[in-house]
Design an enzyme around this catalytic site. Structure first.
Site, PDB file in Angstrom:
ATOM      1  N   HIS A 175       0.851  -1.199   0.000  1.00 59.70           N
ATOM      2  CA  HIS A 175       0.000   0.000   0.000  1.00 59.70           C
ATOM      3  C   HIS A 175       0.882   1.243   0.000  1.00 59.70           C
ATOM      4  O   HIS A 175       2.088   1.150   0.235  1.00 59.70           O
ATOM      5  CB  HIS A 175      -0.876   0.015   1.268  1.00 59.70           C
ATOM      6  CG  HIS A 175      -0.034   0.083   2.506  1.00 59.70           C
ATOM      7  ND1 HIS A 175       0.408  -1.058   3.162  1.00 59.70           N
ATOM      8  CD2 HIS A 175       0.510   1.116   3.172  1.00 59.70           C
ATOM      9  CE1 HIS A 175       1.172  -0.718   4.180  1.00 59.70           C
ATOM     10  NE2 HIS A 175       1.266   0.607   4.214  1.00 59.70           N
TER      11      HIS A 175
ATOM     12  N   HIS B 104       5.988   6.556  -1.587  1.00 66.40           N
ATOM     13  CA  HIS B 104       6.646   5.304  -1.976  1.00 66.40           C
ATOM     14  C   HIS B 104       5.813   4.121  -1.485  1.00 66.40           C
ATOM     15  O   HIS B 104       4.993   4.261  -0.573  1.00 66.40           O
ATOM     16  CB  HIS B 104       8.043   5.226  -1.337  1.00 66.40           C
ATOM     17  CG  HIS B 104       7.982   5.152   0.161  1.00 66.40           C
ATOM     18  ND1 HIS B 104       7.892   6.272   0.947  1.00 66.40           N
ATOM     19  CD2 HIS B 104       7.949   4.100   1.007  1.00 66.40           C
ATOM     20  CE1 HIS B 104       7.819   5.906   2.212  1.00 66.40           C
ATOM     21  NE2 HIS B 104       7.838   4.584   2.283  1.00 66.40           N
TER      22      HIS B 104
END
Ligand code: 2AM
Length: 191
Positions: free
Chosen positions: A40, A127
């Site tokens: 995620h 990220h």
């Protein structure tokens, strides 16, 4: 309750990232790789929170969504924090333009104020964490593998919502469940 706010990834994107992780696992370094279903994009980490605060947190997140339009998230570039030659956290880069930055700023500002926390001094670097290094074993080989694949492209997904997630830790590793999903929209338009 251990909570965080995230953009959930589409199954196809998670699969592509899982394929990359399978490739990186061939490097005999000591890394705890993230399970494919757990991949995620973190927007904000709340950590342990007393359950009575949950309703207030949900209110703040509903307000953070207003004024942020759906956007495209582009996943490309392989790297590591603090740097590919000294990898501690291995990641794939995520770019979502001004809307992603606006969303993260609104979520962080509202939750920092609500939880009475000082603002994070580190800049948000979007990220997807693929793995966390556990020991220095074969770190140089891992670094080379990252540098060799640095320019890779994973894909793109439309982001129409973000999620309040609960993390449960166990011996088998963390398991994440979505407690609430917030749709992105422009908010009420003036008549
Ligand atoms: P990361 O993607 O940058 O590694 C759930 O634990 C998520 O919250 C992780 O994916 C992690 O983001 C993020 N997070 C941020 N700070 C954390 C912390 N101190 N402990 C655990 N997770 C943290």
């Amino acid at each position: 309750m251990r909570l965080f706010v995230a953009v959930e990834l589409e199954p196809g994107i998670r699969e592509a990232l899982g394929g990359l992780i399978a490739e990186l696992k061939r490097v005999p370094a000591d890394v705890k790789w993230v399970e494919e279903e757990n991949l995620h994009l973190t927007l904000y980490f709340l950590g342990e929170v007393a359950p009575p605060l949950l309703a207030g947190i949900k209110d703040e997140l509903a307000q953070a969504a207003a004024g942020v339009l759906p956007f495209d998230l582009v996943l490309e570039g392989l790297g590591a924090f603090p740097g590919p030659r000294r990898p501690r956290v291995v990641w794939v880069g995520a770019a979502g333009g001004e809307m992603l930055l606006r969303l993260q700023r609104q979520v962080a500002a509202r939750l920092d104020a609500f939880l009475k926390r000082p603002p994070d001094t580190l800049a948000f670097r979007p990220h997807i964490t693929l793995g966390r290094v556990r020991s220095p074993r074969n770190l140089a080989s891992l670094g080379h593998a990252l540098v060799d694949r640095a320019p890779l492209k994973i894909g793109r997904q439309a982001v129409r919502d973000f999620s309040l997630m609960e993390s449960r830790l166990s011996r088998a590793g963390p398991s994440y469940t979505c407690l609430h999903r917030y749709s992105l929209h422009a908010g009420p338009t003036a008549m």
